[in-house]
Design a protein around this motif. Structure first.
Motif, short mmCIF file in Angstrom:
data_model
loop_
_atom_site.label_atom_id
_atom_site.label_comp_id
_atom_site.label_asym_id
_atom_site.label_seq_id
_atom_site.Cartn_x
_atom_site.Cartn_y
_atom_site.Cartn_z
N THR A 167 8.53 9.46 3.99
CA THR A 167 8.92 8.66 5.16
C THR A 167 10.44 8.67 5.37
O THR A 167 10.91 8.65 6.51
N PHE B 129 12.64 0.78 6.29
CA PHE B 129 11.24 1.22 6.19
C PHE B 129 10.30 0.07 6.56
O PHE B 129 9.45 0.21 7.44
N ILE C 246 10.44 1.85 10.31
CA ILE C 246 9.77 3.18 10.33
C ILE C 246 8.26 3.05 10.09
O ILE C 246 7.47 3.74 10.74
N TYR C 247 7.85 2.15 9.19
CA TYR C 247 6.40 2.01 8.95
C TYR C 247 5.67 1.51 10.21
O TYR C 247 4.51 1.83 10.41
N VAL D 290 5.64 4.92 12.47
CA VAL D 290 4.76 5.98 11.96
C VAL D 290 3.52 5.27 11.42
O VAL D 290 3.40 5.00 10.23
N SER D 291 2.62 4.94 12.32
CA SER D 291 1.62 3.93 12.00
C SER D 291 0.19 4.33 12.36
O SER D 291 -0.68 3.46 12.48
N ILE E 193 1.54 10.26 11.47
CA ILE E 193 1.75 10.66 10.05
C ILE E 193 1.63 12.18 9.93
O ILE E 193 2.44 12.83 9.28
N THR F 78 4.74 14.56 8.91
CA THR F 78 4.63 15.35 7.67
C THR F 78 4.92 16.82 7.97
O THR F 78 5.67 17.49 7.25
N THR G 164 5.28 10.25 -1.84
CA THR G 164 5.00 9.19 -0.88
C THR G 164 4.20 8.07 -1.53
O THR G 164 3.46 8.28 -2.49
N TYR H 150 -4.72 7.52 3.88
CA TYR H 150 -3.32 7.92 4.07
C TYR H 150 -3.02 9.17 3.25
O TYR H 150 -2.46 10.15 3.76
N ASP I 265 16.40 10.90 0.87
CA ASP I 265 15.93 10.50 2.20
C ASP I 265 16.78 11.22 3.25
O ASP I 265 17.67 10.62 3.85
#
Ligand code: IMP
Ligand code: ZN
Length: 347
Positions: free
Chosen positions: A23, A71, A75-76, A79-80, A85, A89, A108, A123, A289
């Motif tokens: 992430t 995050f 971001i979470y 990218v939900s 995702i 990726t 991850t 996930y 990161d």
């Protein structure tokens, strides 16, 4: 005539990246595309554009306190779902490949997204599927996955991570990591999950000594969990440095991340890379990161060369030492060593 050591050369050098959080490796541009797709689909979508919402590390506006909420709070939430995702990726793999990474251990933390019916196992399956789809048309990059246990996890959650790693090992999961906010203590309750990983032959890497501690108890405890590699390794008392040297643990060192967040002091020239490198411990330069710090792996090799006077021979030694610490097995090691030799045959 010898090649100058510049970004063209460090980009072309076949590299291994062993410490990259999925992430955290998503570029701002990719997050922006995900944001645009969501905004187009739903005009009521209210999140801020990642281009402005995520602070710039280069401005000095990220430290250990402001880092983790990026995050958890942003971001979470963006990218939900499965689509984002997968998209993220694939983009992360492409970015590493474009930077000359030829072997990648992405890591991850399995995360459930109940709002869209995704559990931790879903996930992991989505990430693995995106990786395997990418591999079909991109043979130059070999990518494996490490599953992270967060310091905030319960023992039950940590065991779930280990069991998922074992269940999907045949699809390219190569190890277990301990990550998360280093200020979060204690971590003793997680010991049994790491003992299980070790008993099952799953290699372990731990985020280690990111921040200064008043006593070395936690670090001693972590070393007793049988890690093969350690990440960051900044604030380590002398007696434990000796243990790390004796065990020849692989060190995942992240120059830009440490300097930009102020985790290590004194700028690049004073980074502890110099000390570990001189001690002969295998070091894998890593990005941590790259999406947040915007510092590529080829840039990290160049920084190491410039600030620590590494020439061709030393860069070769550094690259090969990193290969020796991968979790992906002998065949992958030989492939990488072959690529490095091919790129830079011994004089
Ligand atoms: P993910 O595991 O793919 O979701 O990647 C992001 C997560 O990695 C963050 O929420 C953190 O828990 C962890 N992480 C990223 N960078 C660091 C670091 O420097 N130290 C500890 N944990 C980190
Ligand atoms: Zn990390």
């Amino acid at each position: 005539m010898s090649q100058p050591i510049d970004i063209t050369l460090t980009r072309a050098l076949p590299k291994v990246e062993l410490h990259a959080h999925l992430t955290g490796s998503i570029s701002r541009e990719c997050l922006h595309q995900i944001w645009l797709q969501k905004k187009t689909k739903d005009p009521a979508f209210e999140m801020d554009d990642p281009m402005t919402a995520i602070p710039k590390a280069a401005d000095g506006s990220i430290d250990v306190f402001s880092f983790f909420p990026i995050f958890d709070k942003y971001i979470y939430a963006l990218v939900s779902d499965e689509k984002s995702i997968r998209f993220a990726t694939t983009a992360v793999l492409q970015d590493f490949q474009d930077d000359g990474v030829r072997y990648l251990e992405l890591r991850t933390t399995p995360r459930a997204i109940p709002a869209v019916g995704i559990n931790e196992e879903d996930y992991v399956a989505i990430v693995l599927q995106a990786m395997s789809d990418y591999a079909l048309s991109n043979e130059r990059l070999h990518a494996k996955l490490i599953l992270s246990i967060d310091r905030k996890n319960t023992l039950g959650e940590a065991f779930k991570v280990v069991h998922l790693a074992l269940k999907y090992r045949h699809l390219g999961i190569v190890g277990i990591d301990l990550c998360g906010n280093p200020a979060r203590r204690p971590i003793s309750h997680l010991q049994a999950a790491f003992a299980e990983a070790h008993a099952q032959g799953l290699p372990i890497t731990l985020h280690f000594a990111e921040i200064a501690q008043t006593d070395s108890h936690e670090l001693e405890e972590m070393l007793s969990w049988n890690p093969q590699r350690l990440g960051h390794v900044i604030h380590v008392p002398e007696e434990l440095r000796a243990t790390i040297r004796e065990k020849k643990l692989g060190l995942e060192l992240c120059l830009s991340c440490n300097v930009l967040t102020g985790l290590s002091e004194g700028g690049f020239a004073a980074h502890h890379f110099g000390e570990w490198w001189r001690a002969g411990v295998p070091v894998a330069l890593s990005t941590d990161d790259v999406g947040i710090f915007e510092a590529s792996l080829s840039g990290e090799y160049l920084l190491a060369a410039r600030h620590f006077g590494l020439g061709r021979e030393q860069l070769l030694e550094l690259s090969k030492g990193a290969v020796d610490t991968i979790f992906g097995g002998q065949e992958e090691k030989e492939r990488m060593l072959g690529l490095i030799e091919e790129f830079w045959p011994r004089a």
